[in-house]
Design a protein around this motif. Structure first.
Motif, short mmCIF file in Angstrom:
data_model
loop_
_atom_site.label_atom_id
_atom_site.label_comp_id
_atom_site.label_asym_id
_atom_site.label_seq_id
_atom_site.Cartn_x
_atom_site.Cartn_y
_atom_site.Cartn_z
N VAL A 1 0.82 -1.21 0.00
CA VAL A 1 0.00 0.00 0.00
C VAL A 1 0.85 1.26 0.00
O VAL A 1 0.53 2.25 -0.68
CB VAL A 1 -0.94 -0.01 1.23
N VAL A 2 1.98 1.22 0.71
CA VAL A 2 2.83 2.41 0.77
C VAL A 2 3.39 2.75 -0.60
O VAL A 2 3.37 3.90 -1.04
CB VAL A 2 3.97 2.20 1.79
N MET A 3 3.90 1.71 -1.32
CA MET A 3 4.45 1.93 -2.65
C MET A 3 3.37 2.46 -3.59
O MET A 3 3.61 3.39 -4.37
CB MET A 3 5.02 0.63 -3.21
N LEU A 4 2.20 1.85 -3.52
CA LEU A 4 1.15 2.18 -4.48
C LEU A 4 0.58 3.57 -4.24
O LEU A 4 0.32 4.32 -5.19
CB LEU A 4 0.03 1.14 -4.40
N LEU A 5 0.39 3.94 -2.98
CA LEU A 5 -0.31 5.17 -2.66
C LEU A 5 0.59 6.36 -2.37
O LEU A 5 0.12 7.50 -2.41
CB LEU A 5 -1.23 4.95 -1.45
N VAL A 6 1.87 6.11 -2.10
CA VAL A 6 2.74 7.22 -1.72
C VAL A 6 3.95 7.33 -2.66
O VAL A 6 4.12 8.34 -3.36
CB VAL A 6 3.22 7.07 -0.26
N ILE A 7 4.78 6.29 -2.69
CA ILE A 7 6.07 6.40 -3.38
C ILE A 7 5.89 6.55 -4.88
O ILE A 7 6.48 7.44 -5.51
CB ILE A 7 6.96 5.18 -3.06
N VAL A 8 5.06 5.69 -5.49
CA VAL A 8 4.90 5.73 -6.94
C VAL A 8 4.35 7.08 -7.42
O VAL A 8 4.91 7.68 -8.34
CB VAL A 8 4.01 4.57 -7.43
N PRO A 9 3.27 7.60 -6.84
CA PRO A 9 2.80 8.93 -7.29
C PRO A 9 3.82 10.04 -7.09
O PRO A 9 3.94 10.93 -7.94
CB PRO A 9 1.54 9.16 -6.44
N VAL A 10 4.55 10.00 -5.97
CA VAL A 10 5.55 11.04 -5.72
C VAL A 10 6.66 10.98 -6.76
O VAL A 10 7.07 12.00 -7.33
CB VAL A 10 6.11 10.92 -4.29
N VAL A 11 7.17 9.76 -7.01
CA VAL A 11 8.23 9.59 -8.02
C VAL A 11 7.72 10.02 -9.39
O VAL A 11 8.42 10.73 -10.14
CB VAL A 11 8.71 8.13 -8.04
N ALA A 12 6.51 9.60 -9.73
CA ALA A 12 5.95 9.97 -11.03
C ALA A 12 5.78 11.48 -11.16
O ALA A 12 6.06 12.06 -12.21
CB ALA A 12 4.60 9.27 -11.23
N PHE A 13 5.36 12.15 -10.08
CA PHE A 13 5.15 13.59 -10.11
C PHE A 13 6.46 14.32 -10.39
O PHE A 13 6.53 15.19 -11.28
CB PHE A 13 4.57 14.06 -8.77
N TYR A 14 7.51 13.98 -9.66
CA TYR A 14 8.77 14.69 -9.82
C TYR A 14 9.44 14.37 -11.16
O TYR A 14 10.06 15.24 -11.79
CB TYR A 14 9.71 14.38 -8.66
N LEU A 15 9.33 13.11 -11.60
CA LEU A 15 9.90 12.77 -12.90
C LEU A 15 9.16 13.47 -14.03
O LEU A 15 9.78 13.95 -14.99
CB LEU A 15 9.87 11.25 -13.10
N LEU A 16 7.84 13.54 -13.92
CA LEU A 16 7.06 14.22 -14.94
C LEU A 16 7.36 15.72 -14.95
O LEU A 16 7.45 16.34 -16.02
CB LEU A 16 5.57 13.99 -14.69
#
Length: 367
Positions: A151-166
């Motif tokens: 849940v942590v990866m799906l709801l926190v880490i992945v969106p944060v990484v995607a946001f900054y990379l985008l």
């Protein structure tokens, strides 16, 4: 100064080994970052379009993030529970379906169901296996997926990484371009562009096709009244990236379930078959040509081989990187093959006698 071919081969060999070791040793750690990068890559064209419309990169990224989160929440709340419920119900029902199939075949084709016959033993073994192991396998797969994509990866880490990379995507591409050896910049840019075109056509295009067809199959089958229409549509859409396989697997599963559920109601069974026929026709004539293109350089067999090998070696993260690696290898292989053929042609031409070259040029001019 340009590196010699031998030095380049050594460099890329060391890079490949290090990449494989890191992927194998840190797969679980790298997973959210790979997923975030995939999401950012998928959404970068949308951000570029919003920038062209007048928004800043930060505003475009924020708008995409908010829209993505809303869509994700809706899917989780509305679709995922129903999908899991239907999948569990389908697995629980499979033994009974196999018993019904055995009874049907025994009634219609008694010669096939002789005691200790191949068909009889196969159906009995399949029914026993599904009855005893089916729920355990599904629960184990679900638990493994939840431990892998917690849940942590799906709801926190992945969106944060995607946001900054985008947000920094164009800047990162420029930084990488600045690090390229100047002697090879044109060639590297050309190969990178080809790899990007292949990935864009396949990942973004086929991802959109899979989403459209999966939604179409699921909604249409549920409207017809098929009991497990959502699961069948999900499976058919998931494997649509392999030509004809999605329609074949989904169609066979849907028609098989329809035969048990609607036996005697040939209109409903025919509607299920028509749904997949229409889906296949729309995919082949509209969706794939428009969204993917006629050729992206990824043969289905090569793609399956890459997915199988990387999945076996590196697990789920290996399957995520299999497509870009397969695309890169395909582009590089075509480049090396083209260079080799050009060299052969050049060597062959340089070995021609001068009189023959002059005569060939004279013949061309006369023609």
């Amino acid at each position: 100064m340009a590196l010699s071919p031998k030095k380049q081969l050594q460099f890329w060999g060391i890079f490949t080994v290090l990449f494989a070791v890191i992927l194998y040793a840190l797969g679980d750690v790298l997973l959210p970052f790979v997923l975030g990068g995939a999401v950012a890559y998928f959404l970068d064209p949308v951000a570029d379009r919003l920038e062209e419309a007048g928004l800043s990169r930060a505003a475009a990224t924020a708008l995409i993030t908010v829209a993505s989160v809303l869509i994700f929440v809706v899917i989780v709340l509305a679709v995922v529970p129903q999908l899991i419920a239907q999948a569990v119900s389908l697995i629980d029902t499979m033994p009974q379906l196999l018993r019904d199939l055995q009874s049907f075949v025994n009634t219609r084709f008694p010669s096939l169901m002789q005691e200790n016959g191949v068909v009889h033993n196969a159906l009995v073994a399949a029914g026993e296996f599904l009855q005893t192991k089916g729920p355990q396998l599904f629960q184990g797969a679900l638990n493994s997926a939840m431990s892998l994509l917690n849940v942590v990866m799906l709801l926190v880490i992945v969106p944060v990484v995607a946001f900054y990379l985008l947000l920094d995507w164009d800047r990162m591409v420029a930084e990488v371009d600045a690090l390229l050896p100047r002697d090879h910049v044109p060639t590297v840019r050309k190969l990178a562009k080809q790899i990007d075109n292949t990935l864009a056509s396949f990942v973004r295009g086929m991802g959109t096709v899979c989403l459209i067809l999966g939604s179409y199959y699921a909604v249409s089958l549920m409207l017809v009244g098929l009991q497990f229409g959502l699961v069948v549509g999900f499976i058919a859409g998931l494997v649509t990236f392999i030509p004809y396989l999605g329609a074949l697997i989904g169609g066979a599963l849907a028609i098989g379930l329809a035969l048990f559920q609607f036996w005697g109601d040939w209109l409903s069974i025919g509607l299920v078959a028509v749904i997949f026929a229409i889906g296949q026709m729309v995919e082949g004539n509209v969706l794939t040509p428009k969204l993917v293109g006629k050729s992206v350089g990824l043969h289905p067999v090569w793609l399956l081989l890459a997915l199988t090998i990387f999945g076996a070696l590196f697990g789920f993260i290996g399957m995520l990187v299999a497509v870009p690696v397969a695309a890169a290898i395909g582009v590089l292989a075509r480049f090396v093959s083209g260079q080799y053929m050009t060299s052969l042609l050049y060597l062959g031409t340089s070995n021609w006698p001068e009189s023959e070259i002059e005569q060939s040029a004279t013949d061309d001019n006369d023609g």
